[in-house]
Enzyme design. Sequence first.
Site, short mmCIF file in Angstrom:
data_model
loop_
_atom_site.label_atom_id
_atom_site.label_comp_id
_atom_site.label_asym_id
_atom_site.label_seq_id
_atom_site.Cartn_x
_atom_site.Cartn_y
_atom_site.Cartn_z
N HIS A 6 0.96 -1.21 0.07
CA HIS A 6 -0.04 0.23 -0.14
C HIS A 6 0.90 1.12 -0.05
CE1 HIS A 6 -3.35 2.40 2.34
NE2 HIS A 6 -2.99 2.92 1.43
N HIS A 8 1.13 5.19 -2.41
CA HIS A 8 0.51 5.96 -3.21
C HIS A 8 2.00 6.74 -3.77
CE1 HIS A 8 -3.20 4.66 -2.10
NE2 HIS A 8 -2.96 5.19 -0.74
N ALA A 69 -4.11 8.71 -3.01
CA ALA A 69 -5.62 8.32 -2.93
C ALA A 69 -6.42 9.64 -2.78
CB ALA A 69 -5.46 7.57 -1.42
N SER A 70 -6.08 10.48 -2.18
CA SER A 70 -6.87 11.94 -2.19
C SER A 70 -6.79 12.60 -3.66
CB SER A 70 -6.26 12.74 -1.10
OG SER A 70 -4.76 13.16 -1.30
N HIS A 175 -10.87 2.12 -0.92
CA HIS A 175 -10.17 3.22 -0.56
C HIS A 175 -10.67 4.45 -0.75
CE1 HIS A 175 -6.86 5.70 0.94
NE2 HIS A 175 -5.88 4.63 0.90
N TYR A 191 -10.94 7.94 5.95
CA TYR A 191 -10.31 7.05 5.39
C TYR A 191 -10.67 5.73 6.48
CZ TYR A 191 -7.00 9.31 2.18
OH TYR A 191 -6.36 9.65 1.02
N HIS A 220 -5.25 0.36 6.09
CA HIS A 220 -5.18 1.10 7.66
C HIS A 220 -5.59 0.04 8.69
CE1 HIS A 220 -6.68 3.84 4.39
NE2 HIS A 220 -5.57 4.23 4.39
N GLU A 281 1.80 2.69 3.41
CA GLU A 281 0.92 3.89 3.14
C GLU A 281 2.23 4.92 2.84
OE1 GLU A 281 -2.82 6.04 4.77
OE2 GLU A 281 -1.96 5.10 6.22
#
Lengths: 338, 338
Positions: A6, A8, A69-70, A175, A191, A220, A281
């Site tokens: 995971h 990003h 992700a955002s 996600h 999240y 998470h 993450e």
Amino acid sequence: MIIDTHCHYTTEPAALHTFRDKQLAGMADPARKPAPLDVPDDVVKKSVEPQLALQRERGIDLAIFSPRASGMAHHVGPEAVSREWTTIANNLIHRVCTLWSENFVGVGQLPQSPGVAPSNCIPELERIVNELGFVGVNLNPDPTGGRWTDPPLTDRYWYPLYEKLCELDVPATIHVSSSCNRNFHHTGAHYINADTTAFMQLIQGDLFADFPTLRFIIPHGGGAVPFHWGRYRGLCLSLKKRELLEHVMHNVFFDTCVYHLPGIELLAKVVPVDNILFATEMLGAVPGIDPETGQYFDDTRRYIDAVGFLTAEDRHKIFETNARRVFPRLAARVGAHA
Amino acid sequence: MIIDTHCHYTTEPAALHTFRDKQLAGMADPARKPAPLDVPDDVVKKSVEPQLALQRERGIDLAIFSPRASGMAHHVGPEAVSREWTTIANNLIHRVCTLWSENFVGVGQLPQSPGVAPSNCIPELERIVNELGFVGVNLNPDPTGGRWTDPPLTDRYWYPLYEKLCELDVPATIHVSSSCNRNFHHTGAHYINADTTAFMQLIQGDLFADFPTLRFIIPHGGGAVPFHWGRYRGLCLSLKKRELLEHVMHNVFFDTCVYHLPGIELLAKVVPVDNILFATEMLGAVPGIDPETGQYFDDTRRYIDAVGFLTAEDRHKIFETNARRVFPRLAARVGAHA
């Protein structure tokens, strides 16, 4: 081999942000629409060096890498905007994974849009898996960005997409993206809430009776679920389902994006080790150094190494073999298990 | 003395449900409006016998008792409906606490309504504290029932109510009600998400700089927070606040409504013992017997008794003295601490 499941792309070239600004500006004024994104190889290559440095430092061999992700922001603009932006974002991930093919394997975002049937995502899903070699996909359970007005994950609305996931044999990481609801901080509330919400939806439904090979990663650490494992076991029984492990845990996996040792210990104590995937993450969801330990909050490998009751075989599952099982297409990218 | 700080009246007399049906029916047809609620003392008294039996069995001396949380349903009907219903619900709690004055102390609900300023709740808050002798109140951070369209708890919108809470020296338990959003199961997602959301709002804001004596209880163990303690510590620092303990934990308390031993162990390990309040959420939020232990999921006293690293002094704080500190008006009801 240590696989971080995971990560990003949060160190994107500035040109990507400029493109996005112009894309959204173009909704108001077509004269401001961007030219096609053009980033030289050396800029793409250099952009992930901070990530690579941390991977080397922490002894991580491979990152399963997806767009910020955002940044997915499915709630911004109509479907056509989501589709164009998704294509750009996925193509850039593909370039990273091509330029640094030993270090990164791709996971894509989907061109979701509020109120639009998820079947709209099938062509892009096929493209990223079949043409770009991606091994999985991020699925947003709330494309509205914190309004939560689309159907739950167990609704038949989502079924065509699940059929394709099963056919392609790729998992979906559940996600959400950024939040347009001022009640929900994105990484601190939205999240984690989405993880918890998705899990409870799976308890209420019987999705895996319809899709026995569908695999979801709830990131998470599974949100609030391991901390409230007794609550979820109790609710599962009171809803007249089978025991929680039987009802959902053949198909659901939690990652280790939990940023302190007691949390990781709890995760490893209550969730079967076969359901846990190593992840960090990186970069930047929770940045900085913990003043209590002097180490980065997101250096989750340290916590896993420090859990006394895990065996070497347990750690091997968490670091590598579970990921290979959940993402079977990894083998084509990084070779079979030694 | 063992004080259960989080119990709801979930064995209400049938007449209360009939009243509510008629009240809501009356919105469509005024001819169907209910007569004033009339429940004889012996029916009220008998209604809580199941709760009393469990308290005796588990060695719990006192329940801090409030109306059924899902029953508050602030999103149903206009403010006048919420106000009438709240008065009825609080009055019934008062009757239980009068008829069984050794066993129950009241906490009220508020006549909140979506989009209506929380200052509308001040008269009822004054009534339940000054006239009915209640020691606290349940505050719904999302009166919309899962739409989350009202302002966050740190917004000045809420300040008049906080001023009154401070003046009366009563704490607020942050507790949502039922969910009208099909994405959110009420006890499995909405409650836990609201706890997590509220805590993150408090991190983002500086509410306790403005209200240094305001006290919030975040129930259900604080939602996802203890499991993600490192995430919240890291986010707090990255938002340039003080350390989490300094920033919010002088004013925030978590209860022990966490239904398995590893969860309670984590709670007691990461959250200071001064911030933990014993609670069970009886009756019925998570019903039934855990087939693994043969005990009720919600018999949380067993878990606390089983945590090896807690001292007798720690347990005394969790079971009694913390509750007396957070609910100072308890002393007037059950005497000073021996």
